[in-house]
Write a protein that holds these residues in place. Sequence first.
Motif, mmCIF file in Angstrom:
data_model
loop_
_atom_site.group_PDB
_atom_site.id
_atom_site.type_symbol
_atom_site.label_atom_id
_atom_site.label_comp_id
_atom_site.label_asym_id
_atom_site.label_seq_id
_atom_site.Cartn_x
_atom_site.Cartn_y
_atom_site.Cartn_z
ATOM 1 N N ILE A 120 20.235 19.689 12.623
ATOM 2 C CA ILE A 120 20.758 19.438 11.278
ATOM 3 C C ILE A 120 20.703 20.704 10.453
ATOM 4 O O ILE A 120 21.688 21.127 9.840
ATOM 5 C CB ILE A 120 19.954 18.318 10.590
ATOM 6 N N ALA B 96 23.187 23.347 11.840
ATOM 7 C CA ALA B 96 24.576 23.064 11.484
ATOM 8 C C ALA B 96 24.855 23.441 10.038
ATOM 9 O O ALA B 96 25.883 24.059 9.725
ATOM 10 C CB ALA B 96 24.879 21.581 11.715
ATOM 11 N N MET C 109 32.157 21.758 10.111
ATOM 12 C CA MET C 109 31.542 20.522 10.608
ATOM 13 C C MET C 109 32.582 19.406 10.520
ATOM 14 O O MET C 109 32.857 18.889 9.443
ATOM 15 C CB MET C 109 30.312 20.173 9.768
ATOM 16 N N ASN C 110 33.181 19.086 11.690
ATOM 17 C CA ASN C 110 34.149 18.001 11.680
ATOM 18 C C ASN C 110 33.454 16.671 11.974
ATOM 19 O O ASN C 110 32.257 16.613 12.216
ATOM 20 C CB ASN C 110 35.294 18.271 12.672
ATOM 21 N N ALA C 111 34.248 15.613 11.963
ATOM 22 C CA ALA C 111 33.671 14.277 12.131
ATOM 23 C C ALA C 111 33.037 14.102 13.507
ATOM 24 O O ALA C 111 32.008 13.430 13.637
ATOM 25 C CB ALA C 111 34.754 13.218 11.908
ATOM 26 N N LYS D 278 31.634 16.442 15.501
ATOM 27 C CA LYS D 278 30.356 17.142 15.573
ATOM 28 C C LYS D 278 29.278 16.373 14.807
ATOM 29 O O LYS D 278 28.138 16.259 15.260
ATOM 30 C CB LYS D 278 30.491 18.557 14.993
ATOM 31 N N ALA D 279 29.654 15.845 13.632
ATOM 32 C CA ALA D 279 28.697 15.067 12.849
ATOM 33 C C ALA D 279 28.267 13.813 13.598
ATOM 34 O O ALA D 279 27.080 13.435 13.605
ATOM 35 C CB ALA D 279 29.299 14.702 11.495
ATOM 36 N N ILE E 156 25.793 14.694 16.397
ATOM 37 C CA ILE E 156 24.449 14.935 15.869
ATOM 38 C C ILE E 156 23.789 13.613 15.484
ATOM 39 O O ILE E 156 22.610 13.377 15.778
ATOM 40 C CB ILE E 156 24.504 15.897 14.663
ATOM 41 N N ALA E 157 24.540 12.730 14.827
ATOM 42 C CA ALA E 157 23.976 11.443 14.407
ATOM 43 C C ALA E 157 23.533 10.606 15.603
ATOM 44 O O ALA E 157 22.434 10.050 15.626
ATOM 45 C CB ALA E 157 24.995 10.677 13.566
ATOM 46 N N THR F 59 27.426 24.867 16.258
ATOM 47 C CA THR F 59 27.513 23.423 16.050
ATOM 48 C C THR F 59 27.925 22.682 17.315
ATOM 49 O O THR F 59 27.822 21.460 17.391
ATOM 50 C CB THR F 59 28.499 23.100 14.913
ATOM 51 N N ASN G 236 30.825 15.384 22.195
ATOM 52 C CA ASN G 236 30.903 16.675 21.516
ATOM 53 C C ASN G 236 31.638 17.700 22.380
ATOM 54 O O ASN G 236 32.492 18.447 21.894
ATOM 55 C CB ASN G 236 29.490 17.178 21.198
#
Length: 284
Positions: free
Chosen positions: A105, A108, A119-121, A123-124, A127-128, A233, A276
């Motif tokens: 986190i 990034a 940070m695109n959707a 990649k987010a 991570i989530a 990222t 990813n």
Amino acid sequence: MSPISRAAGWMAGWLSLMVIIAVAGREATRELAVFQIMEMRSLIGLVMLWPLVHAGGGLAAMKSLRWPQHALRNAVHYAAQYGWFVALTLIPLAQVVAIEFTMPIWTALLAIAFLGERMNAWKALAIALGLVGVALIVRPAASAISAGQLIALAAALGFAVSVTLTKSLTRTESAVRIIFWMLVVQSLLGLLPALAVWRWPSPPVWGWVVVIAFCGTFSHYCMTRAMRHAEATVVVPMDFLRVPLTALAGWLVYAERIDALTVLGTALILGANLLNLRRSAPKA
């Protein structure tokens, strides 16, 4: 091979070596002080790195115009590494790893702020999902925050800064040069603290120290090479795989239990990384 595939290959080396160093670090700290372990790791690592330095042009090729960045990166990494080893002696390994994996986190956010990465959707989401998988595996106790947990969190922040600076350095510096300066700077930083707590290791602990030196040196070489092929990222979420791999090592080495939630968490982490990598791969 695509750049993403090459990055994944180098990260496989990083992951393997980091799982081994976690076990070796736990064993070595039973007898030696952290400062001594870190100093021995850097000095022995320089010897191990020398063939690559020689093949890359010798000491003349290690000269750099970016020595301030090298110094900053390695001072931060040294402090974070010290905190990580200390945390291993204060709280369970699972908690150390759980807290450490807040690093993606911070990395990034730093990469977006200072390296211009986006940070695109996808990649987010990776991570989530990875963080959910980590939480399912380690399930840190909902108790009062301890000194060990705070130290581990500070180490995670330090590692994130180090990774971000490493990505910046890879734009102009070779992997060997980055690792060479890491070992030199950290050897100088740790010399006096190590001498103050020095004790001669027993033969078994010598073995663990050599393992730490090898893994500590060449794991960073692998990470640096991975950073040359993909954005931070993209690379850093792959490190989530270290959690299930560490759980597997705990089962094999220390007979630690692997339950259904660990399996589910592992599946989420694997899925996050595959997502990813697939979404980050260039279109044919």
